[in-house]
Scaffold this motif. Structure first.
Motif, PDB file in Angstrom:
ATOM      1  N   ASP A 103       0.881  -1.342   0.024  1.00 12.19           N
ATOM      2  CA  ASP A 103       0.206   0.037   0.040  1.00 12.19           C
ATOM      3  C   ASP A 103       1.016   1.471  -0.145  1.00 12.19           C
ATOM      4  O   ASP A 103       0.586   2.188  -0.624  1.00 12.19           O
ATOM      5  CB  ASP A 103      -0.963   0.093   1.269  1.00 12.19           C
ATOM      6  CG  ASP A 103      -2.145  -1.222   1.102  1.00 12.19           C
ATOM      7  OD1 ASP A 103      -2.194  -1.517  -0.174  1.00 12.19           O
ATOM      8  OD2 ASP A 103      -2.695  -1.255   2.092  1.00 12.19           O
ATOM      9  N   TYR A 497      -6.789  -2.018  -4.459  1.00 10.69           N
ATOM     10  CA  TYR A 497      -7.153  -3.019  -5.434  1.00 10.69           C
ATOM     11  C   TYR A 497      -7.942  -3.897  -4.440  1.00 10.69           C
ATOM     12  O   TYR A 497      -7.746  -4.538  -3.503  1.00 10.69           O
ATOM     13  CB  TYR A 497      -5.644  -3.724  -5.685  1.00 10.69           C
ATOM     14  CG  TYR A 497      -5.012  -2.914  -6.419  1.00 10.69           C
ATOM     15  CD1 TYR A 497      -5.027  -2.592  -7.929  1.00 10.69           C
ATOM     16  CD2 TYR A 497      -3.865  -2.269  -5.890  1.00 10.69           C
ATOM     17  CE1 TYR A 497      -4.286  -1.754  -8.604  1.00 10.69           C
ATOM     18  CE2 TYR A 497      -2.867  -1.719  -6.806  1.00 10.69           C
ATOM     19  CZ  TYR A 497      -3.153  -1.222  -8.102  1.00 10.69           C
ATOM     20  OH  TYR A 497      -2.521  -0.384  -8.752  1.00 10.69           O
ATOM     21  N   LYS A 499      -9.775  -6.561  -5.632  1.00 16.80           N
ATOM     22  CA  LYS A 499      -9.944  -8.096  -6.181  1.00 16.80           C
ATOM     23  C   LYS A 499     -11.223  -8.384  -6.670  1.00 16.80           C
ATOM     24  O   LYS A 499     -11.722  -9.423  -6.474  1.00 16.80           O
ATOM     25  CB  LYS A 499      -9.480  -9.085  -4.821  1.00 16.80           C
ATOM     26  CG  LYS A 499      -8.121  -8.593  -4.209  1.00 16.80           C
ATOM     27  CD  LYS A 499      -6.967  -8.898  -5.115  1.00 16.80           C
ATOM     28  CE  LYS A 499      -5.755  -8.494  -4.578  1.00 16.80           C
ATOM     29  NZ  LYS A 499      -4.679  -8.579  -5.343  1.00 16.80           N
ATOM     30  N   GLU A 502     -15.345  -4.555  -5.477  1.00 21.88           N
ATOM     31  CA  GLU A 502     -15.859  -3.050  -5.411  1.00 21.88           C
ATOM     32  C   GLU A 502     -17.142  -3.136  -5.355  1.00 21.88           C
ATOM     33  O   GLU A 502     -17.770  -2.285  -4.898  1.00 21.88           O
ATOM     34  CB  GLU A 502     -15.056  -2.512  -6.627  1.00 21.88           C
ATOM     35  CG  GLU A 502     -15.255  -2.725  -7.949  1.00 21.88           C
ATOM     36  CD  GLU A 502     -14.225  -3.999  -8.571  1.00 21.88           C
ATOM     37  OE1 GLU A 502     -13.947  -3.919  -9.850  1.00 21.88           O
ATOM     38  OE2 GLU A 502     -13.379  -4.295  -7.586  1.00 21.88           O
ATOM     39  N   GLN A 683      -6.725  -4.320 -15.401  1.00 19.32           N
ATOM     40  CA  GLN A 683      -7.863  -3.855 -14.825  1.00 19.32           C
ATOM     41  C   GLN A 683      -8.539  -4.600 -13.575  1.00 19.32           C
ATOM     42  O   GLN A 683      -9.783  -4.634 -13.387  1.00 19.32           O
ATOM     43  CB  GLN A 683      -9.154  -3.295 -15.795  1.00 19.32           C
ATOM     44  CG  GLN A 683      -8.654  -2.219 -16.801  1.00 19.32           C
ATOM     45  CD  GLN A 683      -7.987  -1.085 -16.231  1.00 19.32           C
ATOM     46  OE1 GLN A 683      -8.586  -0.550 -15.245  1.00 19.32           O
ATOM     47  NE2 GLN A 683      -6.987  -0.727 -16.562  1.00 19.32           N
ATOM     48  N   ASP A 684      -7.638  -5.302 -12.843  1.00 22.50           N
ATOM     49  CA  ASP A 684      -7.767  -5.460 -11.302  1.00 22.50           C
ATOM     50  C   ASP A 684      -7.778  -4.058 -10.652  1.00 22.50           C
ATOM     51  O   ASP A 684      -6.659  -3.774 -10.205  1.00 22.50           O
ATOM     52  CB  ASP A 684      -6.883  -6.528 -10.689  1.00 22.50           C
ATOM     53  CG  ASP A 684      -7.186  -6.509  -9.234  1.00 22.50           C
ATOM     54  OD1 ASP A 684      -8.338  -6.156  -8.769  1.00 22.50           O
ATOM     55  OD2 ASP A 684      -6.273  -7.143  -8.654  1.00 22.50           O
ATOM     56  N   GLN A 685      -8.839  -3.067 -11.074  1.00 20.78           N
ATOM     57  CA  GLN A 685      -8.613  -1.999 -11.093  1.00 20.78           C
ATOM     58  C   GLN A 685      -8.521  -1.325  -9.550  1.00 20.78           C
ATOM     59  O   GLN A 685      -8.883  -1.690  -8.512  1.00 20.78           O
ATOM     60  CB  GLN A 685     -10.036  -1.084 -11.678  1.00 20.78           C
ATOM     61  CG  GLN A 685     -10.232  -1.536 -13.102  1.00 20.78           C
ATOM     62  CD  GLN A 685     -11.626  -1.825 -13.335  1.00 20.78           C
ATOM     63  OE1 GLN A 685     -12.573  -2.235 -12.507  1.00 20.78           O
ATOM     64  NE2 GLN A 685     -12.083  -1.378 -14.500  1.00 20.78           N
ATOM     65  N   TYR A 686      -7.631  -0.088  -9.643  1.00 22.37           N
ATOM     66  CA  TYR A 686      -7.494   0.533  -8.490  1.00 22.37           C
ATOM     67  C   TYR A 686      -8.554   1.225  -8.038  1.00 22.37           C
ATOM     68  O   TYR A 686      -8.973   2.329  -9.192  1.00 22.37           O
ATOM     69  CB  TYR A 686      -6.070   1.370  -8.456  1.00 22.37           C
ATOM     70  CG  TYR A 686      -5.933   2.044  -7.084  1.00 22.37           C
ATOM     71  CD1 TYR A 686      -5.093   1.352  -6.355  1.00 22.37           C
ATOM     72  CD2 TYR A 686      -6.196   3.301  -6.853  1.00 22.37           C
ATOM     73  CE1 TYR A 686      -4.662   1.975  -4.897  1.00 22.37           C
ATOM     74  CE2 TYR A 686      -5.742   3.863  -5.636  1.00 22.37           C
ATOM     75  CZ  TYR A 686      -5.079   3.088  -4.667  1.00 22.37           C
ATOM     76  OH  TYR A 686      -4.688   3.802  -3.364  1.00 22.37           O
ATOM     77  N   GLY A 715      -4.797  -4.766   0.064  1.00 30.08           N
ATOM     78  CA  GLY A 715      -4.848  -3.863  -0.826  1.00 30.08           C
ATOM     79  C   GLY A 715      -5.865  -2.714  -0.577  1.00 30.08           C
ATOM     80  O   GLY A 715      -5.747  -1.703  -1.356  1.00 30.08           O
TER      81      GLY A 715
END
Length: 866
Positions: A103, A497, A499, A502, A683-686, A715
């Motif tokens: 992080d 992230y 995973k 979201e 795009q294991d997107q932040y 994350g």
């Protein structure tokens, strides 16, 4: 009658409406000056308290002093107070986890407390916010940020003892895996007693380095440098004084750090441009207020006096001297001033008390507002009184001198200075009669037959229009430079992230009773291809290196950000929509986007930040966009359709800060862009989520849920901005009240100015209007004639006042950009409002005078003398 001056009382009583209008003009003008002065004095004191609370009361910090130099600072004749601090080192709390290191973006082995020692004087000068307990006095006592107590092996409470391994953090180096790595060099261990908990402005539990405070005493290690927080007895020319002190103790100017926020409020900022801008803006605003004061009082008073030239002539014919005539007029000015000025002073203070009462209804916990008290300043009252008196007497003395010079025979023969000329001597314009009729022709001749009346009336309206344009534009400038409110972040900021979780997290948060709104922000960066006419020349000049690459006949624009805010939140953007529409279905159908043309840019070789309309993208335009892959390379371009153009974005993403476009779209379109770009697992997107609380329920429920996510998802991290967000929102409301209240007051004074001038003109022409009615013009014709006359005045005043207002707003812009630079735009909206409003007020101004004239018999009106 004992003397001629007794006529003054009879006149003022006989012409009550005119007298009241003049007094009202004096009251409003003096009230505006006293209100502005009162709020400046009151706000300055409160802002200084707030700045000291946030930044400390010291004037400058002298760093890296050895013990000998520190003693010289303490004993220096130019120093009033000195606070001492000393870096103790880093104290280890516990080892970091792999997730925490990811992080933070650096391979830090431990979570640290950065320990600084402070003496009692330094603690008084610095803005530490104590949540619980007390500040440390001795070197074996410690105060830490309250949330870090949960990260020790055992929860820490006030009075507990903690053992910290002390040492130095090394510079970052490359690890064997090629990642940045930090090492820790142990220098010793020490036991501290926890005596207090510090409350920071916001809390980010994932922060790996936090602040800790210890005392300074004889046991404090002597090796290493000290910092001295200095206050000087007189803040005037503070930079020169501090530099002189530094030179005397043998330190370089580079080791001096000034408390600029506090110094700015004393108009002693180290940045000279800032000081000049603040002083320039203040002088400019006060000058305009004085001009408006002159305009209001002069017009109300001057027309009244000029219309009575014939009366003064009659007095001359029965033996009155010029000096006696001047005495009558000046006595009238003195009586009006004696009534209007005290009421104006009281009204200005009362207006500010009402504003603060309204603000009090917000039940704000903001300390700045709670600190602000109405300060009645003798200086403000004296200046307001002086300006009022000077203006009234300057307005009266000219006409008084003229009245004294008029010969008795000429004054008796004429009915007044404003009525000498004949309509027959004024040139006719046949097309006006053809279009507007005989009433329009007479109205146009009335404007032209007496130059003085025309100039006075138009001048009055010009000043009113120009003032409104200038001050309303000033309010717009304050919003643009960020003087109103602050960067909005929401109450919590969530990032990481997730995973693929979201959507679940978003849904959970959105359905909590405590949560009003959740902004789900996922960002994709890339480049766009634009035509040359879609790129502002100004941004090319500032950033020439950004626009060197071509693709076909288009220019490549780098650093374009396209992001979502959550489809449920698209409605929020309606308040910042300039053109087009915000329609989720249309956006999804057209692969549509919402574009923000405005952007921030830094000038080359400078830290100056400029806000400007960098691009001219319009609704319906196609934007070829290519996102960057994991290696930072562009993938294939795909066309996006512009469905709407926004003035700005929301929260902390109002603009692109890299001199480029910012684009908002729906979640479906965003996923389609990612899919078409074949970005795959990149795009294991932040994901960023900004959470806005509803004010219902218990906020601890949200905190608990976010803490649980942080413990189970390496994350994931969140920042608590609750207090910061509340203050930012309330400050936006409060500053809006002040700014819009001020514009409203300007509008009111401008309206009174126009009403006073137009209505007085009509009242003073009672005999003339009665004669027109006597020769056959109907009541409707009279109304049309007066309406056309008002519209003609409004047309002339609009052309001159609009031009003058734009010019003044540009001068103000040149002053404001010394604080924060942005691009100037013609204030068309303010110009239209001012001009249309002035025309409407001018039309309405004739209603009461005409009604009064119509209620009288024609013969009586013809006999009436003014």
């Amino acid at each position: 009658m004992k003397n001629y001056k007794q006529i003054t009382y009879r006149y003022l009583k006989g012409q009550r409406n005119r007298t009241l209008l003049t007094i009202l003009g004096i009251i409003l003008s003096v009230a505006m000056i006293s209100a502005l002065g009162t709020i400046i004095v009151s706000a300055r004191g409160a802002l200084i308290k707030e700045a000291i609370r946030d930044n400390g009361s010291y004037h400058a910090k002298i760093e890296h002093l050895q013990k000998e130099s520190l003693d010289k600072v303490k004993s220096h004749v130019g120093v009033e107070k000195v606070g001492i601090s000393k870096a103790i080192g880093a104290g280890v709390v516990k080892e970091t986890t792999q997730g925490e290191r990811e992080d933070y973006g650096v391979n830090m082995p431990y979570r640290y407390i950065d320990l600084q020692g402070y003496d009692n004087e330094a603690l008084k000068m610095l803005p530490f916010n104590l949540k619980e307990g007390r500040f440390p006095i001795h070197s074996d006592e410690i105060a830490i940020e309250y949330w870090i107590a949960d990260y020790f092996d055992k929860e820490v409470k006030i009075g507990d003892k903690i053992n910290l391994t002390l040492g130095k953090r090394s510079s970052i180096r490359e690890s064997q895996e090629g990642e940045p790595e930090e090492t820790f060099e142990k220098t010793g261990e020490k036991e501290y007693t926890v005596v207090g908990f510090i409350k920071p402005n916001y809390v980010w539990p994932k922060e790996l380095v936090t602040k800790g405070i210890t005392g300074i005493d004889q046991n404090t290690p002597r090796e290493g440098g000290y910092n001295a927080y200095v206050q000087v007895p007189d803040i005037k020319n503070v930079q020169e004084k501090i530099e002189s002190i530094g030179k005397d103790v043998g330190t370089n100017p580079e080791n001096i750090d000034y408390n600029n926020r506090v110094l700015r409020l004393y108009a002693e900022s180290v940045v000279d441009t800032f000081n000049k801008s603040i002083i320039g803006i203040l002088i400019f605003v006060v000058s305009l207020i004085v001009i408006s004061t002159v305009a209001v009082i002069y017009n109300a008073f001057n027309i009244s006096v000029l219309e009575r030239v014939s009366q003064f002539g009659l007095l001359r014919s029965v033996g009155a001297t010029p000096k006696q005539i001047r005495g009558i007029v000046l006595k009238e000015a003195g009586i009006l001033s004696a009534i209007g000025i005290p009421i104006g002073l009281f009204s200005g203070v009362l207006a500010m008390k009402i504003v603060f009462y309204i603000i009090g209804l917000l039940k704000s916990d903001i300390r700045l507002i709670n600190d602000m008290e109405i300060t009645i300043s003798a200086t403000v009252f004296l200046i307001s009184t002086f300006v009022g008196l000077i203006t009234v007497f300057l307005s009266a003395i000219g006409p008084a001198r003229k009245a004294g010079k008029v010969s008795p025979l000429e004054a008796v023969r004429n009915t007044g200075d404003l009525k000498k000329e004949n309509l027959k001597n004024v040139r006719s314009f046949p097309f006006i009669r053809k279009i507007l009729g005989v009433e329009g022709e007479i109205a146009h001749k009335n404007l032209r037959r007496n130059r003085k009346r025309f100039i006075i009336t138009v001048f009055s309206m010009v000043i009113s229009i120009a003032l409104f344009i200038t001050f309303s534009t000033f309010s717009d400038f304050m919003f643009k430079i960020g003087a109103v409110g602050g960067e909005e972040t929401g109450d919590f900021s969530v990032a990481g992230y997730m995973k693929g979780n979201e959507d679940e997290i978003y849904s959970k948060l959105k359905n909590m009773e405590e949560v009003k709104r959740v902004y789900k922000m996922i960002t994709l960066s890339g480049s766009a291809l634009l035509e040359d006419n879609q790129i502002n020349k100004k941004i090319k000049e500032i950033n020439p290196h950004n626009f060197t690459e071509k693709k076909g006949d288009r220019t490549k624009v780098p650093n374009v950000d396209i992001y979502t805010i959550g489809d449920d939140n698209l409605e929020v953007l309606k308040g910042v929509l300039n053109k087009g529409s915000i329609d989720k279905d249309l956006l999804n159908k057209e692969k549509g986007v919402l574009v923000i043309n405005n952007t921030y840019s830094y000038k080359e070789n400078s830290n100056a930040q400029v806000l400007l309309e960098g691009y001219h993208v319009k609704v319906g335009d196609k934007i070829p966009f290519a996102s960057y892959n994991a290696e930072g390379e562009e993938v294939d371009y795909q066309d996006l359709t512009v469905v709407g153009v926004l003035e700005k974005g929301i929260l902390d993403r109002e603009y692109n800060y890299n001199a480029s476009l910012a684009i908002i779209t729906t979640e479906e379109v965003f996923e389609q862009i990612v899919k078409d770009a074949s970005l795959g697992e990149q795009q294991d997107q932040y994901v960023n989520m900004n959470i806005e609380l509803s004010g219902k329920g218990n906020r601890e429920n949200v905190t608990t849920y976010l803490n649980e996510l942080g413990n189970t998802m390496p994350g994931f991290n969140f920042t608590d901005y609750l207090e910061h967000a509340k203050e930012a929102r309330t400050m936006t409301i409060i500053m809006s009240i002040f700014l819009y209240g001020f514009v409203t007051l300007i509008a009111l004074i401008s309206a009174i100015n126009i009403i006073n001038t137009i209505s007085t003109n009509i009242i003073l022409r009672t005999k003339e209007i009665a004669m027109i009615k006597a020769v056959g013009m109907t009541q409707g014709g009279i109304k049309r004639m007066v309406a056309f006359e008002s519209l003609f005045y409004g047309l002339y005043a609009t052309l001159i006042g609009g031009t003058l207002g734009v010019g003044l707003s540009y001068i103000l812009f040149r002053l404001v950009i010394g604080i924060s630079e942005f691009q100037y735009k013609l204030p068309w909206e303010n110009v239209v409002i001012a001009c249309v409003g002035a025309a409407i007020i001018a039309l309405l101004s004739g209603i009461y005078p005409l009604k009064r004239i119509n209620n009288k018999i024609i013969v009586e009106s013809m006999k009436e003398d003014f």
